[in-house]
Motif scaffolding. Structure first.
Motif, mmCIF file in Angstrom:
data_model
loop_
_atom_site.group_PDB
_atom_site.id
_atom_site.type_symbol
_atom_site.label_atom_id
_atom_site.label_comp_id
_atom_site.label_asym_id
_atom_site.label_seq_id
_atom_site.Cartn_x
_atom_site.Cartn_y
_atom_site.Cartn_z
ATOM 1 N N ARG A 1 0.808 -1.155 -0.005
ATOM 2 C CA ARG A 1 0.198 0.042 -0.114
ATOM 3 C C ARG A 1 0.971 1.385 0.166
ATOM 4 O O ARG A 1 1.880 1.461 0.745
ATOM 5 C CB ARG A 1 -0.825 -0.008 1.113
ATOM 6 C CG ARG A 1 -1.919 1.100 1.326
ATOM 7 C CD ARG A 1 -2.875 0.912 2.518
ATOM 8 N NE ARG A 1 -4.007 1.738 2.286
ATOM 9 C CZ ARG A 1 -5.035 1.943 3.274
ATOM 10 N NH1 ARG A 1 -5.032 1.009 4.295
ATOM 11 N NH2 ARG A 1 -5.996 2.643 3.172
ATOM 12 N N PRO A 2 0.293 2.181 -0.819
ATOM 13 C CA PRO A 2 1.325 3.247 -0.878
ATOM 14 C C PRO A 2 1.372 4.236 0.446
ATOM 15 O O PRO A 2 0.558 4.054 1.482
ATOM 16 C CB PRO A 2 0.639 4.377 -1.948
ATOM 17 C CG PRO A 2 -0.128 3.474 -2.640
ATOM 18 C CD PRO A 2 -0.580 2.293 -1.683
ATOM 19 N N CYS A 3 2.474 5.002 0.893
ATOM 20 C CA CYS A 3 2.494 5.634 1.944
ATOM 21 C C CYS A 3 1.397 6.893 2.303
ATOM 22 O O CYS A 3 0.712 7.278 1.120
ATOM 23 C CB CYS A 3 4.074 6.432 2.022
ATOM 24 S SG CYS A 3 5.161 5.198 2.360
ATOM 25 N N VAL A 4 1.209 7.372 3.365
ATOM 26 C CA VAL A 4 0.161 8.327 3.611
ATOM 27 C C VAL A 4 0.587 9.640 2.818
ATOM 28 O O VAL A 4 -0.249 10.245 2.127
ATOM 29 C CB VAL A 4 0.062 8.665 4.933
ATOM 30 C CG1 VAL A 4 -0.822 9.871 4.998
ATOM 31 C CG2 VAL A 4 -0.405 7.249 5.865
ATOM 32 N N ALA B 1 7.594 14.415 -1.493
ATOM 33 C CA ALA B 1 8.033 15.894 -1.151
ATOM 34 C C ALA B 1 7.319 16.075 0.173
ATOM 35 O O ALA B 1 7.762 16.949 0.785
ATOM 36 C CB ALA B 1 7.358 16.481 -2.368
ATOM 37 N N GLN B 2 6.066 15.776 0.443
ATOM 38 C CA GLN B 2 5.444 15.935 1.604
ATOM 39 C C GLN B 2 6.091 15.424 3.053
ATOM 40 O O GLN B 2 6.256 16.174 3.984
ATOM 41 C CB GLN B 2 4.062 15.417 1.744
ATOM 42 C CG GLN B 2 3.135 15.977 0.653
ATOM 43 C CD GLN B 2 1.833 15.441 0.619
ATOM 44 O OE1 GLN B 2 1.546 14.008 0.921
ATOM 45 N NE2 GLN B 2 0.731 16.057 0.455
ATOM 46 N N SER C 1 5.384 24.363 13.482
ATOM 47 C CA SER C 1 4.434 23.724 12.455
ATOM 48 C C SER C 1 5.292 23.970 11.194
ATOM 49 O O SER C 1 5.796 24.764 10.839
ATOM 50 C CB SER C 1 3.170 24.119 12.547
ATOM 51 O OG SER C 1 3.181 25.489 12.022
ATOM 52 N N PRO C 2 5.008 22.669 10.346
ATOM 53 C CA PRO C 2 5.481 22.936 8.946
ATOM 54 C C PRO C 2 4.925 24.165 8.050
ATOM 55 O O PRO C 2 6.081 24.796 7.577
ATOM 56 C CB PRO C 2 4.930 21.558 8.214
ATOM 57 C CG PRO C 2 4.319 20.818 9.448
ATOM 58 C CD PRO C 2 4.116 21.474 10.268
ATOM 59 N N ARG C 3 3.732 24.698 8.700
ATOM 60 C CA ARG C 3 3.397 26.081 7.639
ATOM 61 C C ARG C 3 4.242 27.296 8.219
ATOM 62 O O ARG C 3 4.736 28.022 7.348
ATOM 63 C CB ARG C 3 1.950 26.082 8.007
ATOM 64 C CG ARG C 3 1.284 27.139 7.359
ATOM 65 C CD ARG C 3 1.375 27.401 5.816
ATOM 66 N NE ARG C 3 1.053 28.550 5.363
ATOM 67 C CZ ARG C 3 1.043 28.820 4.112
ATOM 68 N NH1 ARG C 3 1.598 27.974 3.310
ATOM 69 N NH2 ARG C 3 0.422 29.922 3.417
ATOM 70 N N VAL C 4 4.588 27.219 9.610
ATOM 71 C CA VAL C 4 5.296 28.377 10.056
ATOM 72 C C VAL C 4 6.760 28.283 9.602
ATOM 73 O O VAL C 4 7.135 29.461 9.183
ATOM 74 C CB VAL C 4 5.224 28.278 11.531
ATOM 75 C CG1 VAL C 4 6.288 29.219 12.265
ATOM 76 C CG2 VAL C 4 3.942 28.626 12.140
#
Length: 377
Positions: free
Chosen positions: A63-66, A70-71, A293-296
Motif C-alpha cells: 500500500r502507498p505511503c500516507v 515531497a510531503q 509547525s510545517p506551515r510556520v
C-alpha cells in the motif's frame, strides 16, 4: 507495545524473493540463459523477470505511503529545523505536527485515528529517513544545573548582539503569552493597628484568559491575540475590544500549535510583509515545541524570518516583554478588574473581558516600551 511486523519469505505468492536473488536472476538473463530456466531456478515468475529486464517494474510493493516523498521531506525539514532552533521534538510532538498538517490540508486519513498517526507509522517514518533523522535519549538535567547563571546570560546577549547585527530594529519582534486572571490580587489597605489578617469581600476565581502580546524593538506594540477557554466563539466576546485584536478559542484555554500558527499568519506575517522580502527578520521568544509547525517553518523560510530562542528558565531576565511590559500591564489590569469587582458579583464573563482589557491598555502609557528600548541592545 505496538507490533513490528517482519515478513518471512514464503508467506505470500508475490515478491517472495530478496533483492539479491533478483539481481542474480537478471545477471543470468543478461548472459543469454532462457527466461524459463532462470524463472524455475530462482523461483521468480517469468513476467516479473521480463518487466525488470525492460525496466518497467520500478514501483514499490504494498500500500502507498500516507504522504508523498515531497510531503514527507517537508515534515523532515520541520523536525530537523526545530532541533537546530534549540527544542528537539519528542515522538508525540511529531505525531501532532503530522495531525496539524493533515488538518490544514483538509484531509482525513482513514489509517489514523482523528488524523493522529500511531507509533508504528512514526517508526516506519523514521526508518525511511534514517539518513536525516535519528532518535536519541535525552539526558535529564537537575534543577541546580539548569539554574540560570551570569555566564549563561552574558553568553546569550553576546550571541544576540551578533545575531541582530545588520537587522533593522523595526524587523525584530519579541513575543510572549500571558494569562489575564480573574483575581485582582492583594492591595494595600488601611486598617486598625493590630489587625493581622485584613480581608476584603471580592469575588475571585482561578480562571484566566490567554493573551499573546508582541512588540518590535522600536517600541511598536502589535495587536493582541486573545484565546478563550471554550469550544465556540461568539460575537459578543469580540465586540469593542482592543484595536486590531484577534480572537480564538481552545478547549483548555492554552496556546497550541494551531493557535500559534494562526497568530503567526494573522498578526506577524502581515506586519513583516510591509517590508522588503529580502531583508532579514527576527523573532525572539520562548523555546516551546508548540510554536513549531510545517506551515510556520515554510513561511519563515519564504520571508527570511529567523527564530532566536531564550535560554531555559530565563524569561524573567531575558524576555523583553516580561521585563518592560507585563509588570505594568498586570498592575493596570488589577486596578481595572478591582473597580469592576466592586460593582459586580461573580466571575468575570467573557463578553466583558475584552472590554476591560481594552480599558487597561488605554490606561497604560503608550510609550512604555519605547522608554525601555535599552533592554534590546
Amino acid at each position: 507495545m505496538p507490533r513490528i511486523h517482519k515478513r518471512k519469505l514464503g508467506s505470500r505468492k508475490y515478491h517472495d524473493y530478496t533483492q539479491e536473488t533478483l539481481e542474480r536472476a537478471l545477471n543470468s538473463l543478461r548472459r543469454g540463459r532462457p527466461i524459463r530456466q532462470v524463472a524455475e531456478e530462482f523461483g521468480i515468475s517469468k513476467s516479473t523477470l521480463s518487466r525488470h529486464r525492460r525496466g518497467q517494474q520500478t514501483g514499490k510493493i504494498g500500500r502507498p505511503c500516507v504522504f508523498t516523498e515531497a510531503q514527507e521531506n517537508v515534515i523532515v525539514d520541520c523536525i530537523a529545523l526545530a532541533g537546530e532552533w534549540g527544542f528537539p521534538l519528542v515522538p508525540y510532538d511529531i505525531r501532532l505536527i503530522v495531525k496539524s498538517y493533515l488538518d490544514r490540508q483538509g484531509k482525513s486519513e482513514r489509517r489514523f485515528k482523528a488524523n493522529l498517526p500511531g507509533i508504528e507509522w512514526l517508526r516506519a517514518f523514521l526508518k525511511r529517513h534514517s539518513n536525516t533523522l535519528t532518535q536519541k535519549l535525552c539526558q535529564n538535567v537537575k534543577r541546580a544545573r539548569a539554574s540560570v547563571t551570569r555566564e549563561v546570560i552574558l553568553d546569550y546577549f553576546t550571541e544576540l548582539s551578533v545575531s541582530l547585527e545588520h537587522v533593522d530594529p523595526a524587523m525584530i519582534i519579541n513575543y510572549d503569552e500571558t494569562n489575564m486572571t480573574d483575581d485582582p490580587k492583594r492591595q494595600n489597605v488601611i486598617v486598625r493597628r493590630g489587625c493581622r489578617h485584613p480581608q476584603r469581600i471580592v469575588d475571585s476565581t482561578k480562571s484566566s484568559v490567554s493573551v499573546m502580546f508582541s512588540a518590535t524593538a522600536t517600541g511598536h506594540l502589535l495587536p493582541p491575540y486573545i484565546v478563550y477557554k471554550s469550544e465556540h466563539l461568539y460575537n459578543t466576546w469580540t465586540e469593542n475590544g482592543p484595536k486590531g485584536a484577534v480572537y480564538n478559542r481552545s478547549k483548555n484555554g492554552w496556546f497550541n500549535m494551531e493557535l500559534f500558527e494562526d497568530w503567526f499568519i494573522v498578526i506577524v506575517l502581515p506586519y513583516f510583509q510591509k517590508f522588503e522580502k529580502e531583508l532579514p527578520k527576527v523573532m525572539i521568544g520562548d523555546n516551546l515545541a508548540s510554536h513549531v509547525s510545517p506551515r510556520v517553518i515554510e513561511l519563515c523560510q519564504a520571508n527570511r524570518i529567523r527564530f532566536i530562542l531564550l535560554p531555559p528558565n530565563s524569561t524573567g531576565v531575558c524576555q523583553p516583554l516580561d521585563v518592560a511590559y507585563f509588570k505594568p500591564l498586570k498592575h493596570h489590569w488589577s486596578k481595572v478588574l478591582s473597580n469592576w469587582k466592586m460593582k459586580h458579583r461573580g466571575t468575570l464573563p467573557k463578553d466583558t473581558f475584552h472590554r476591560l482589557l481594552n480599558s487597561c491598555l488605554q490606561d497604560m502609557d503608550e510609550d512604555i516600551i519605547k522608554k525601555k528600548r535599552s533592554i534590546w541592545f
